[in-house]
Enzyme design. Structure first.
Site, short mmCIF file in Angstrom:
data_model
loop_
_atom_site.label_atom_id
_atom_site.label_comp_id
_atom_site.label_asym_id
_atom_site.label_seq_id
_atom_site.Cartn_x
_atom_site.Cartn_y
_atom_site.Cartn_z
N GLU A 176 0.84 -1.21 0.00
CA GLU A 176 0.00 0.00 0.00
C GLU A 176 0.87 1.26 0.00
OE1 GLU A 176 -2.83 -0.31 3.22
OE2 GLU A 176 -4.20 -1.45 1.98
N GLU A 375 -5.65 -8.24 -0.71
CA GLU A 375 -6.31 -7.99 0.57
C GLU A 375 -7.76 -7.63 0.32
OE1 GLU A 375 -4.58 -5.24 3.38
OE2 GLU A 375 -2.55 -5.80 2.77
C1 BG6 Z 1 -4.23 -2.61 4.94
C2 BG6 Z 1 -2.91 -3.14 5.37
O1 BG6 Z 1 -4.17 -1.23 5.15
O2 BG6 Z 1 -5.38 -2.95 5.62
C3 BG6 Z 1 -2.95 -4.19 6.47
O3 BG6 Z 1 -2.11 -3.57 4.32
C4 BG6 Z 1 -4.10 -3.87 7.41
O4 BG6 Z 1 -1.70 -4.22 7.09
C5 BG6 Z 1 -5.40 -3.94 6.64
O5 BG6 Z 1 -4.13 -4.68 8.54
C6 BG6 Z 1 -6.65 -3.74 7.44
O6 BG6 Z 1 -6.57 -2.57 8.20
P1 BG6 Z 1 -6.78 -2.60 9.76
O7 BG6 Z 1 -6.48 -1.22 10.21
O8 BG6 Z 1 -8.19 -2.99 9.98
O9 BG6 Z 1 -5.83 -3.60 10.30
#
Ligand code: BG6
Length: 477
Positions: A176, A375
């Site tokens: 990201e 993701e």
């Molecule tokens: C993304 C990241 O921003 O979202 C992860 O690559 C992160 O590292 C994921 O955990 C979800 O965000 P959060 O804040 O709910 O953990």
């Protein structure tokens, strides 16, 4: 519903700092994640000046994958994963980041992990830098605002490319990388680039300078990696939360366009090998006078990525702020607005499956590269009932997103390599440092207070995803 192409990479995603624990094991150094305390959905995480006594640092132990990896990988196999996305903790390999020689114990840990994955035919997908750079590089060098970081990063990349050239084929450079602009705030510039505002410094300029060094480092890594093993597939990794215009008012459309450009310009640089015109104008207008050399521009051209990895969780809605200047670059709180057509998660993230199809089309049309959804998922509170977790809300979120992903492939012709839902085993939230913001199909018995047995348990979503993978996306019931 048709299935996905043969060889589609169904998987799951995590990052070293959010699940490994073992923060001082095997000679590991302190990373930037190790100096971030636990927050909540109302309280932000604190960034402390080093590791301080009496503070709660949730990443230190996380879910202790470091000591559980054999049993955990067995569970991943039972789930049916074809691939597993994680990162290599930079601080296990170069504890301070500026050593001459790598740390053998750290290299050995990933050797063992990759062997264990291959034992079950699970393909590793590796991010080089996922919000966990060595803290020493922040203290001594000022993080990515320093050009020297390019050398430290490429040394780290070269070391792991050589060591794992026969064990890892899929790589991504920076996780990201674009968070630092799209969510311009103290935490994202720290997690992306190790930047902490200096008195009197223009943090926006520092962020663009750091970003430039990162895209150069990424382009160099792509070239180095391809020399070490021409079969490597080395991708970029962006966050994509589409910014819809709140209404058909042309100013809102312009605001939406500019918000997307400002968040996604890294894709132009990393996929097309050059800066977009609007951004060059912006740098000039702001008199940033960045250190961007002609040689850097050649490096960018020669080091474009093989594929686009991206995260998708939620969409956003924007409107032009009152009397907005013609460049629509105003970073104002009131330009991000509620979207009345969508519901939100417990953490206020808008649930928008169609937005995933939109994001896939958005990249596919512009860059003509294979895509990889690395993701996606729902952070939610889970309730244990008679030793079970009935997470139908998570199943429903994933099902609706997979449906849209399949439409993008089968109707829109998007070239998609795979899908790895985020945090498929519960882990520490990056944004809040919580354990109770859970994304997993595998429950880990540990709570926000750090209490629990660490026992792993299958949630209902585990059995559901197992069927999805086994049917290559045909059985979503
Ligand atoms: C993304 C990241 O921003 O979202 C992860 O690559 C992160 O590292 C994921 O955990 C979800 O965000 P959060 O804040 O709910 O953990």
């Amino acid at each position: 519903m048709s299935k996905l192409p043969e060889g589609f990479l169904w998987g799951g995603a995590v990052a070293a700092h959010q699940f490994e624990g073992g923060w001082q094991q095997g000679g590991k150094g302190v990373s930037i994640a190790d100096v971030m305390t636990a927050g909540s959905n109302t309280e932000p995480r604190e960034i402390t000046d080093g590791v301080l006594p009496g503070k709660n640092y949730p990443n230190h132990e996380a879910i202790d994958f470091y000591d559980h990896y054999k049993d955990d990988v067995k569970l991943f196999h039972e789930l049916g994963l074809k691939c597993f996305r994680t990162s290599i903790a930079w601080t296990r390999i170069f504890p301070n980041g500026d050593e001459d020689e790598p740390n053998e114990a750290g290299l050995k840990f990933y050797d063992d992990l990759f062997d264990e994955l291959h034992k079950y035919n699970i393909e590793p997908v590796i991010t080089l830098s996922h919000f966990e750079m060595p803290y020493h590089l922040v203290k001594e060098y000022g993080g990515w605002r320093n050009r020297k970081l390019i050398d430290f990063f490429t040394k780290f990349a070269t070391t792991v490319f050589k060591r794992y050239k026969d064990k890892v084929k899929y790589w991504m450079t920076f996780n990201e990388i674009n968070n630092q602009t799209s969510m311009f705030n103290k935490w994202s510039v720290f997690t992306n680039s190790g930047l902490l505002a200096k008195p009197g410094e223009d943090l926006e300029r520092a962020m663009f300078q750091a970003s430039h060094y990162e895209v150069v480092a990424s382009a160099l890594a792509v070239q180095i990696g391809h020399k070490i093993n021409p079969d490597f597939k080395i991708g970029a990794m962006f966050s994509n939360g589409p910014a819809y215009p709140l209404s058909p008012d042309p100013r809102n459309m312009m605001k939406s366009e500019r918000t997307m450009q400002a968040a996604q310009w890294y894709a132009d640089v990393q996929c097309k090998g050059k800066y977009p015109n609007w951004l060059k104008q912006y740098f000039a207008r702001k008199h940033f006078d960045l250190d961007i050399t002609l040689e850097d521009l050649d490096v960018l051209k020669a080091g474009t990525v093989d594929y686009i990895g991206f995260s998708y969780y939620a969409s956003h809605a924007v409107q032009a702020v009152k009397d907005e200047a013609d460049d629509y670059m105003t970073r104002a709180k009131d330009s991000e607005v509620q979207n009345p057509t969508l519901k939100a998660s417990d953490w206020g993230w808008l649930i928008d499956p169609i937005g995933l199809r939109y994001a896939l089309n958005w990249y596919s049309d512009r860059y003509d590269k294979p895509l990889f959804i690395v993701e996606n998922g729902l952070g939610a509170f889970d309730k244990l009932e008679d030793g079970k977790i009935h997470d139908d809300y998570r199943i429903s979120y994933l099902r609706e997103h997979i449906k849209q992903m399949e439409l993008a492939v089968n109707v829109d012709g998007v070239d998609l390599m795979g899908y790895t839902p985020w945090g498929f085993i519960d882990l520490v939230s990056a944004g809040t440092g919580q354990m109770d913001k859970r994304y997993g199909m595998i429950y880990v018995d540990k709570n926000d207070a750090g209490k629990g047995t660490m026992k792993r348990m299958k949630k209902d979503s585990f059995n559901w995803y197992q069927k999805v993978i086994a049917s290559n996306g045909a059985d979503l019931d």
